[in-house]
Design a protein around this motif. Sequence first.
Motif, PDB file in Angstrom:
ATOM      1  N   SER A 176      33.701 -19.354  29.065  1.00 50.53           N
ATOM      2  CA  SER A 176      33.880 -20.719  28.647  1.00 50.53           C
ATOM      3  C   SER A 176      34.928 -20.672  27.711  1.00 50.53           C
ATOM      4  N   GLY A 177      34.835 -19.624  26.732  1.00 47.26           N
ATOM      5  CA  GLY A 177      35.866 -19.560  25.659  1.00 47.26           C
ATOM      6  C   GLY A 177      37.210 -19.744  26.116  1.00 47.26           C
ATOM      7  N   VAL A 178      37.493 -18.996  27.217  1.00 53.61           N
ATOM      8  CA  VAL A 178      38.889 -19.288  27.827  1.00 53.61           C
ATOM      9  C   VAL A 178      39.178 -20.821  28.315  1.00 53.61           C
ATOM     10  N   LEU A 179      38.120 -21.477  28.886  1.00 56.10           N
ATOM     11  CA  LEU A 179      38.399 -22.524  29.720  1.00 56.10           C
ATOM     12  C   LEU A 179      38.393 -23.720  28.583  1.00 56.10           C
ATOM     13  N   THR A 180      37.690 -23.457  27.457  1.00 55.11           N
ATOM     14  CA  THR A 180      37.885 -24.441  26.394  1.00 55.11           C
ATOM     15  C   THR A 180      38.703 -24.057  25.360  1.00 55.11           C
ATOM     16  N   PHE A 233      41.897 -24.386  34.991  1.00 54.51           N
ATOM     17  CA  PHE A 233      42.562 -23.396  36.032  1.00 54.51           C
ATOM     18  C   PHE A 233      43.787 -22.844  35.523  1.00 54.51           C
ATOM     19  N   ASP A 234      44.352 -23.394  34.931  1.00 51.10           N
ATOM     20  CA  ASP A 234      45.771 -22.899  34.366  1.00 51.10           C
ATOM     21  C   ASP A 234      45.399 -22.196  33.105  1.00 51.10           C
ATOM     22  N   ALA A 235      44.318 -22.393  32.365  1.00 47.98           N
ATOM     23  CA  ALA A 235      44.215 -21.415  31.124  1.00 47.98           C
ATOM     24  C   ALA A 235      43.530 -20.267  31.751  1.00 47.98           C
TER      25      ALA A 235
END
Length: 470
Positions: free
Chosen positions: A281-285, A310-312
């Motif tokens: 979640s940290g990556v996606l946000t 997705f790109d993150a």
Amino acid sequence: MEYLPGGETGGAGAWSPTASAPAVADEDWGEALDELDALDAADYQALMDEVATVLGEMHGQDRRGLPAEKLEDGLKGAALSLGRASLGPDEVVTVQDEELTGALEAVGRLQTRLGAIGFRLAQQAAARGLHQESGMTLVDWLRVRCPWLSSRDAAQVMSVVTASEAPAVAQIGEAVASGDVPLHRAATVARTMTRLQESLDPEQQESYTRIATAAAGRPEVSDKDLTTVCHRLLEDLLHEKAPGERERAAIALRGVSSRKVAPGLTRFTIDAPDGAAATLSGVLTSQLAAPAPDEATQEPDPRTATQRRFDALLAVVNRGIAHPGAPPSTARATVILTIPFDPERGLPSGPATTADGGYVPPRQASELACSADITPVWMAADGEPLALGRTTRYASSAQWKALVARDRGCSYPGCSALPQWCDSHHVDWWSRGGRTDVDRMTLLCGRHHTVVHQHELSASVDGGTVTWHV
């Protein structure tokens, strides 16, 4: 009377008078048939069983006591019956709507029954270890023996067979073998129970399996609804656990699955425990997923929120797999693209493929070839070998990549092991003077590496083709 096995001219079921047996009058036959028509179903079946016994004794054996002959005769009879049901294009158009619908439903029932027989045979083959005799997984063995069986169907058979080995879950295999549950629905239940196995005691396993199997056997429950039932079982398990047990159960249930949803598009599903979920979640946000206006035109970011996430995630993955200067042993973790090359034009001559056969369009291949440790391998018609002779025993990183590009996994016939599970094998054994050259090496999984050495099997390499002499 004499029984002629061949109809009116010697076919099946023909009776003919002989010199030693008097002919039977037509009226006698009529009375006999009237008596036969008067029998109820049970008496009729008893009579037919008695006739079958007598015929078996005439041939010196009781065929009902020989399962192999019963199986063979039944399958031959089924094939003949299906042949009678086959219609040509001109015939099928004459079938009325109601009969057409009924025939389709009947075909569905037949497919389920045939699948049940096939599963029972595959289950027995697995119990006897027939696939292990040739050093194969059950999936590979089934694919070799039954080429019409897709990899997905073979994997479903293995899922149910494997899950059914646990006594508490055996009922799902029995449901398939009896024809009560189609194989693909049973595989959904089997995969769910396999995931839950570590978190359930035998009594709970049996109870959960009974619930899911009952749902799988109900025609009004769709495949989507069955998946929902299985998810509810997982949720119920986690809710019933105490906090500490719940955390351990969640870790045991972690996993990633994937499936093709359309040509060129694969869906990944991730089940992550709370700690790992927080990281994802940290990556996606993170800032990586924030909208990024075009610096030149100041136009808003055209990507949707899901596309940005997705790109993150992919950016983090690409950073993680970048390891320049890593030792050769880590080459197994790299992504290798095989790109056909036209030497006359000096340009790629088609789309790229990954080591496991995935398709990558030319433009995406060019982009991927410039990132991280994604390695482009340019291949001529027969490949270009990298030779190190006897200077070293083990394949270098470059040689390993060339072997992966050429063999795409274990080269043993019928094996589908991926490259990361394989070792480089000298076709001419190193201990017997073999050279560490790509054109004299091939990839073998650990299981078949042992088989090759145990049976001293040989192979030949011709361009990009490895042929084993087994």
